[in-house]
Design a protein around this motif. Structure first.
Motif, PDB file in Angstrom:
ATOM      1  N   GLU A  25       0.863  -1.174   0.000  1.00  0.00           N
ATOM      2  CA  GLU A  25       0.000   0.000   0.000  1.00  0.00           C
ATOM      3  C   GLU A  25       0.902   1.226   0.000  1.00  0.00           C
ATOM      4  O   GLU A  25       2.013   1.175   0.537  1.00  0.00           O
ATOM      5  N   LEU A  26       0.437   2.306  -0.604  1.00  0.00           N
ATOM      6  CA  LEU A  26       1.207   3.541  -0.529  1.00  0.00           C
ATOM      7  C   LEU A  26       0.572   4.484   0.478  1.00  0.00           C
ATOM      8  O   LEU A  26      -0.649   4.652   0.495  1.00  0.00           O
ATOM      9  N   HIS A  27       1.402   5.065   1.326  1.00  0.00           N
ATOM     10  CA  HIS A  27       0.962   6.159   2.175  1.00  0.00           C
ATOM     11  C   HIS A  27       1.543   7.436   1.576  1.00  0.00           C
ATOM     12  O   HIS A  27       2.508   7.384   0.815  1.00  0.00           O
ATOM     13  N   TYR A  28       0.918   8.565   1.908  1.00  0.00           N
ATOM     14  CA  TYR A  28       1.298   9.813   1.254  1.00  0.00           C
ATOM     15  C   TYR A  28       1.607  10.882   2.288  1.00  0.00           C
ATOM     16  O   TYR A  28       0.847  11.066   3.242  1.00  0.00           O
ATOM     17  N   GLN A  29       2.718  11.583   2.062  1.00  0.00           N
ATOM     18  CA  GLN A  29       3.090  12.678   2.971  1.00  0.00           C
ATOM     19  C   GLN A  29       3.184  13.973   2.167  1.00  0.00           C
ATOM     20  O   GLN A  29       3.854  14.027   1.133  1.00  0.00           O
ATOM     21  N   PRO A  30       2.509  15.034   2.646  1.00  0.00           N
ATOM     22  CA  PRO A  30       2.509  16.281   1.873  1.00  0.00           C
ATOM     23  C   PRO A  30       3.861  16.983   1.859  1.00  0.00           C
ATOM     24  O   PRO A  30       4.607  16.944   2.830  1.00  0.00           O
ATOM     25  N   ALA A  38       4.974   9.449  -2.135  1.00  0.00           N
ATOM     26  CA  ALA A  38       4.395   8.126  -1.926  1.00  0.00           C
ATOM     27  C   ALA A  38       5.413   7.246  -1.202  1.00  0.00           C
ATOM     28  O   ALA A  38       6.565   7.132  -1.635  1.00  0.00           O
ATOM     29  N   LEU A  39       5.005   6.652  -0.091  1.00  0.00           N
ATOM     30  CA  LEU A  39       5.900   5.808   0.716  1.00  0.00           C
ATOM     31  C   LEU A  39       5.242   4.442   0.910  1.00  0.00           C
ATOM     32  O   LEU A  39       4.097   4.347   1.348  1.00  0.00           O
ATOM     33  N   ILE A  40       5.978   3.408   0.581  1.00  0.00           N
ATOM     34  CA  ILE A  40       5.383   2.065   0.542  1.00  0.00           C
ATOM     35  C   ILE A  40       5.246   1.450   1.938  1.00  0.00           C
ATOM     36  O   ILE A  40       6.062   1.700   2.827  1.00  0.00           O
ATOM     37  N   GLY A  60       0.733  -7.247  10.662  1.00  0.00           N
ATOM     38  CA  GLY A  60       0.513  -5.812  10.720  1.00  0.00           C
ATOM     39  C   GLY A  60       1.294  -5.089   9.635  1.00  0.00           C
ATOM     40  O   GLY A  60       1.672  -5.695   8.629  1.00  0.00           O
ATOM     41  N   THR A  61       1.550  -3.823   9.876  1.00  0.00           N
ATOM     42  CA  THR A  61       2.197  -2.996   8.863  1.00  0.00           C
ATOM     43  C   THR A  61       3.711  -3.074   9.000  1.00  0.00           C
ATOM     44  O   THR A  61       4.250  -2.813  10.063  1.00  0.00           O
ATOM     45  N   VAL A  62       4.365  -3.419   7.914  1.00  0.00           N
ATOM     46  CA  VAL A  62       5.825  -3.506   7.929  1.00  0.00           C
ATOM     47  C   VAL A  62       6.394  -2.271   7.231  1.00  0.00           C
ATOM     48  O   VAL A  62       5.982  -1.928   6.117  1.00  0.00           O
ATOM     49  N   ARG A  63       7.331  -1.624   7.896  1.00  0.00           N
ATOM     50  CA  ARG A  63       7.944  -0.406   7.344  1.00  0.00           C
ATOM     51  C   ARG A  63       8.943  -0.750   6.237  1.00  0.00           C
ATOM     52  O   ARG A  63       9.565  -1.804   6.254  1.00  0.00           O
ATOM     53  N   PRO A  64       9.139   0.185   5.288  1.00  0.00           N
ATOM     54  CA  PRO A  64       9.977  -0.123   4.123  1.00  0.00           C
ATOM     55  C   PRO A  64      11.430  -0.448   4.448  1.00  0.00           C
ATOM     56  O   PRO A  64      12.030  -1.274   3.761  1.00  0.00           O
ATOM     57  N   ASP A  65      12.003   0.159   5.486  1.00  0.00           N
ATOM     58  CA  ASP A  65      13.429  -0.153   5.724  1.00  0.00           C
ATOM     59  C   ASP A  65      13.618  -1.606   6.121  1.00  0.00           C
ATOM     60  O   ASP A  65      14.738  -2.101   6.096  1.00  0.00           O
ATOM     61  N   LEU A  66      12.532  -2.306   6.474  1.00  0.00           N
ATOM     62  CA  LEU A  66      12.665  -3.714   6.845  1.00  0.00           C
ATOM     63  C   LEU A  66      12.518  -4.663   5.659  1.00  0.00           C
ATOM     64  O   LEU A  66      12.828  -5.842   5.771  1.00  0.00           O
TER      65      LEU A  66
END
Ligand code: C2E
Ligand code: CA
Ligand code: CA
Ligand code: CA
Length: 278
Positions: free
Chosen positions: A40-45, A59-61, A69-75
């Motif tokens: 999923e992509l999250h978005y930061q202004p 866009a941040l994956i 749960g939600t796994v952060r991209p650096d992992l």
């Protein structure tokens, strides 16, 4: 695992890291995740520091991993970068971010000037098919090239002629190229003259530092970037006084938790209203 109260669960980094390294077939799991639509992509202004207008979203994956749960991209991005899987992920990101921007435009959530920025890894940026991948995503989604920003890290951009040739081709199409994490690598300011760039993103380590020298360095970077016609984005803006500092140094744009954390696409309409009202 601890709950963050939003119905999502974040595993502690250590537990997850251990689990992910244990898993010999993390790459296979990531490949399955892509096929099953678990990313999923999250978005930061990205905010204009002078006017507070939102000029774009990065866009941040995220990986919504069943039972984890939600796994952060650096992992997981580093694991994906060990093979061409990262190129498949890059193509997915380009399509998904483009599709989303066009949907927001159609709904009137964002204006026509708002851009979407995607992170592409060095391996993908060096591929002969990179430009075709980007053009395919623009064509499939209907995003004009001027509305797309491609972020490449400093180390990637200096990594070889293939990357430079691809970035030049993207810019010739009207796509914006942004140098990510600037200041963590070894790009001398003199490089700005020849590198195919539109924007410089200054790494957040310069903002979090309290050293007076880093403030002076920030000012120098902004000045140098402007000399070569680049816009400057400061990453990691967390406190109001940092906005004041950045504005006094002439920095154009800011991104950080002060304005908003990265949010799911569905939360962007509300966020755009909030930021407009602020
Ligand atoms: P990045 O491109 O430098 O992205 C900015 C990171 O800083 C994001 O972490 C964001 O959530 C975080 N951040 C934003 N504002 C603040 C702030 O005010 N304070 C602090 N402390 N952090 C802030 P995230 O989303 O966990 O992404 C981490 C990295 O993973 C990214 O760093 C990027 O290198 C990589 N990444 C994310 N999405 C993708 C993707 O789609 N493809 C590729 N290849 N890499 C990605
Ligand atoms: Ca980035
Ligand atoms: Ca960055
Ligand atoms: Ca980074």
């Amino acid at each position: 695992a601890k709950s963050l109260g939003e119905g999502r669960t974040w595993f502690s980094d250590d537990a997850l890291r251990a689990e992910l390294t244990e898993q010999a077939d993390l790459e296979a799991a990531l490949s399955d995740a892509l096929a099953r639509g678990e990313f999923e992509l999250h978005y930061q202004p990205v905010v204009d520091l002078a006017t507070r207008d939102v000029t774009g979203f990065e866009a941040l994956i995220r990986w919504n991993r069943p039972r984890c749960g939600t796994v952060r991209p650096d992992l997981f991005i580093p694991a994906a970068e060990r093979s061409d899987l990262i190129c498949d992920i890059g193509r997915w990101v380009l399509h998904e971010a483009g599709r989303q921007l066009v949907a927001w435009r159609a709904e009137g959530t964002v204006g026509e000037h708002v851009r979407v920025a995607v992170n592409l890894s060095g391996r993908h940026l060096a591929r002969p098919t990179l430009v075709a991948d980007v053009v395919a995503a623009l064509t499939a989604t209907g995003v004009p090239p001027q509305a797309l920003v491609v972020e490449a890290t400093e180390t990637t951009v200096l990594d070889g002629d293939e990357v430079l040739a691809n970035l030049r081709a993207l810019r010739a199409l009207g796509i914006c190229v942004s140098l990510d994490d600037y200041g963590t690598g070894y790009t001398s300011i003199e490089h700005f003259r020849t590198l195919p760039l539109d924007t410089l993103k200054i790494d957040r380590s310069f903002l979090s530092s309290t050293q007076a020298q880093d403030e002076a360095l920030l000012g120098l970077m902004v000045h140098a970037a402007h000399t070569f016609g680049l816009k400057v984005v400061a990453e990691g803006v967390e406190r109001p006084e940092q906005v004041e500092l950045l504005r006094s140094l002439g920095c154009d744009l800011g991104q950080g938790f002060l304005f908003s954390r990265p949010v799911p696409a569905a939360a962007v309409a509300e966020l755009a209203d909030l930021l407009r009202a602020a």
